[in-house]
Design an enzyme around this catalytic site. Structure first.
Site: not given
Ligand code: ARG
Ligand code: GLU
Length: 723
Positions: A88, A224, A658
């Site tokens: 991502h 991921d 991330s």
């Molecule tokens: N929750 C994770 C973060 O905060 C991954 C996000 C990417 N995935 C998604 N389905 N949008 O970045």
């Molecule tokens: N998916 C998040 C990011 O892009 C990290 C997960 C979180 O926020 O802990 O930074």
């Protein structure tokens, strides 16, 4: 602040206990680990020293950790500048190289030689060279009575001076960031790499498996990750893209462990968390969770309804909106989880009880009373007003500022302003035209008139209906008088008569541009609205908010100091501020609800169980199924014979973490951090050791995909594996 004293006192005792930092909570400053954390880390099982993690005297793990792009972390895993981050995080870059013909989002991408690695203009990686505590120089003899503006001016000048000295004649850059709300300052000297190329990405059915349904949740099975490489000039120095550039030779790269982990094992995360606010007063938490989050969630419900439908009905639209949708959906779901978590944790009560205790202490004896007695009442007053502005601002960002038409039209402002000047300079105009054409081409690539028109209509409708009338932007009057509140007709008129709706018209105009053409832009309805809203934002909302935020900053600086004085035995960590941090904890499952227990890792078998060919998020790739049915796992299986896909631990992480390396007791890479658990998403505001878990991709699943699934064994051969 509304609890009775009797109840208050009891809870104060409990709160005092839970306010002592548990090993799991905290994002620590790498250069202070030796003083603050090393002993505890070793007691928890760490087998390396703080110096091995961060050192300026010899190479350390920090030489293998970089900021990836604007808001992620990545780690260097070979002597040739190969880096790993999340899928991502690489998503935008993968999308930019994707088309219906080469759909790397869907199919994945693997470079089988360095010649096939794809340049990603604009993408950078930032490596920390060193950090330094410069608090004394910054705050030396600043008189207590000067105004906040003067104070910031003095600090700003000192910062510039220190940064100049720090970079000298080198190619490095320098930043100075406040910590503990301006009670401390650190200098960061960085090296920024500018030629970053895409090396590999799994298909979305692996890299985004579970999609938004599983996002922010455990149990998780998302692969991921994506791979890039840093390129430099022949002197191993950062350089803009050139075909002559060569792979970067790093000072250090991470060794990768194939050993796995057991429940309870020590782990740490080394990366760049963006922003947390653990020390705010209850009024601020009430504003965020009671006002801002509900607006954002509501507006994004609307936006996602439109975008998701469009993406499902057409493949080209799916590619065009992939990155935008992911960003909108990610925030939307996080805020839902954050609000739930804050409620479950009774965070407001906890804060209020602490504030009662604070107020009791702060008003008890005269010297303290003078310094801190008025703090909490001042916050209360401030946030009552700030909340009104925050609502107006949130609506604006989630509506008008979300639509592409207004963003594209508004981007022409510099051009128009330059042409309006009496003695306009043709060379400057040409320069602006070139950059404008470039940026608009990028924006039009992902523009669809029908989707954007629907977004504009529905988001503006919600903005118009819900905004506190005291904050109406001027065009609401036009809607009321000229359009009798009929936003649909307004939308039709605007899209029908604006040139910005057509890429061809705009590009033709810019391609044969005469300085007087600015008039065509200036009278365009989308341009006029974009400018009006920006002016409203920058003239009406921003100045007032800046004053309030400066006030809040100065109150927070004092409140932070006061909290530290009230709790002298508590080991405080600074809120995240996009600087390099270490979080440490243990591999651990948790109990999300009564009678439910979650294990700490998931397996490939779980992907097969989740498979549902009718649901896009749960489609499973055939090749992956084949590898599973043959149990063709090579050396990537756990001792238990299965492929572990993801695992959770008690490391305190946030957005920006991330892609961060997750390391074991020896400092070897065992995972790539990519998310947090649903029940713990409120950890940016308040951490709960029972529920907060970071989610990592098991590095062995990542290697299995690279090697067995993609056949990119040459990349594995570059890495240093420890068996
Ligand atoms: N929750 C994770 C973060 O905060 C991954 C996000 C990417 N995935 C998604 N389905 N949008 O970045
Ligand atoms: N998916 C998040 C990011 O892009 C990290 C997960 C979180 O926020 O802990 O930074």
């Amino acid at each position: 602040m509304v609890n009775t004293m009797r109840r208050g006192w009891f809870i104060v005792l409990l709160a005092a206990a839970s306010w002592t930092v548990k090993a799991e909570e905290g994002m620590w400053i790498p250069m202070l680990l030796g003083d603050l954390n090393e002993e505890e880390m070793i007691a928890m099982g760490m087998r390396i020293s703080a110096e091995d993690i961060y050192s300026v005297n010899h190479s350390s793990l920090k030489d293998a950790v970089v900021v990836f792009g604007g808001g992620c972390t990545a780690e260097i895993v070979s002597t040739q500048g190969l880096i790993l981050t999340n899928h991502h995080c690489g998503y935008g870059s993968i999308q930019r190289h994707s088309s219906l013909e080469y759909d790397y989002l869907t199919e994945g991408y693997w470079a089988f030689s360095q010649a096939e690695e794809l340049p990603c203009p604009g993408l950078t990686c930032t490596l920390l060279i060193r950090m330094e505590d410069v608090t004394e120089r910054i705050l030396d003899r600043i008189p207590a009575e000067i105004s906040e503006v003067e104070r910031q001016k003095v600090i700003g000048e000192r910062m510039e001076q220190i940064k100049k000295e720090a970079t000298g004649s080198t190619h490095y850059t320098a930043d100075i960031e406040p910590f503990f709300y301006g009670n401390a300052y650190y200098l960061f000297v960085n090296e920024i790499f500018k030629d970053i190329r895409l090396v590999g990405a799994p298909p979305s059915s692996i890299g985004k498996f579970g999609g938004d349904t599983d996002n922010w949740m455990w149990p998780r099975h998302t692969g991921d990750f994506s791979m890039f490489r840093i390129y430099v000039d022949s002197a191993n120095l950062p350089a803009s893209y050139s075909p002559d550039n060569v792979p970067y030779t790093p000072k250090n790269h991470l060794k990768i462990s194939l050993e796995g982990y057991q429940e309870g094992d020590f782990t740490f995360v080394f990366g760049y968390p963006g922003r947390t606010t653990e020390y705010l007063p209850s009024n601020a938490i009430r504003m965020i969770t009671g006002e801002e989050n509900p607006i954002r969630i509501h507006m994004r419900d609307i936006a996602l309804g439109i975008i998701d439908r469009a993406m499902q009905s057409d493949d080209a639209t799916r590619i065009q909106y992939a990155a935008k949708q992911a960003g909108i959906a990610n925030g939307w779901k996080k805020w839902i989880g954050e609000n739930k978590g804050i409620r479950r944790l009774e965070a407001l009560d906890k804060k209020e009880n602490f504030e009662e205790r604070f107020q009791h202490w702060a008003t008890k004896n005269p010297p303290v009373r003078e310094q801190y007695g008025q703090l909490l009442p001042a916050f209360e007053k401030l946030f009552a007003e700030l909340t009104l502005y925050a609502r107006a601002e949130t609506y604006l960002w989630e509506s008008a500022f979300r639509t592409d038409l207004l963003r594209i039209a508004g981007a022409c402002r510099t051009l128009v302003d330059k042409c309006r000047e009496k003695e306009s300079d043709r060379a400057l105009i040409d320069k602006e035209l070139t950059s404008l054409k470039n940026s608009l081409a990028g924006q039009y690539k992902n523009y669809r008139q029908d989707v954007d028109r629907e977004l504009f209509l529905q988001l503006m409708q919600a903005y118009y209906e819900n905004l506190d009338p005291a904050f109406s932007p001027p065009f609401f009057t036009e809607i009321k008088l000229k359009y009798k509140g009929d936003i649909e007709r307004f939308t039709q008129d605007m899209f029908a008569s604006s040139i910005f709706d057509s890429e061809k018209t705009v590009m033709d105009l810019l391609g044969h541009y005469k300085p007087s053409d600015y008039k065509k832009i200036a009278r365009d309805p989308a341009y006029k609205l974009a400018i009006e809203l920006r002016d409203y934002y920058f003239n009406r909302l921003v100045p007032a908010m800046q004053i309030m935020e400066a006030r809040s900053d100065s109150l927070m600086r004092i409140y932070m100091k006061a909290q530290m004085e009230l709790l002298p035995d508590k080991r405080f960590y600074p809120d995240a501020n996009s600087t390099l941090r270490v979080a440490y904890g243990r591999v651990a499952g948790y109990t999300p609800a009564d009678a439910v227990r979650y294990d700490s890792h998931t397996t490939l078998a779980g992907i097969i169980m989740k498979e549902d060919s009718d649901i896009y998020d749960y489609a499973v790739n055939d090749r992956l199924k084949e590898l599973y049915s043959k149990a063709d796992y090579g050396r990537y299986a756990d001792q238990d014979g299965t492929i572990h896909t993801c695992f959770i631990a008690t490391n305190h992480t946030s957005g920006g973490n991330s892609g961060s390396p997750v390391l074991n007791a020896q400092g070897h890479l065992i995972g790539i951090n990519f998310d947090r658990c649903w029940e713990g998403t409120m950890s940016d505001l308040m951490y709960d050791p029972d529920m907060c878990r970071n989610i990592s991709l098991d590095i062995r699943y990542c290697l299995f995909i690279i090697d067995k699934f993609a056949g990119a064994t040459h990349l594995i051969n570059e890495m240093t594996l420890v068996e």
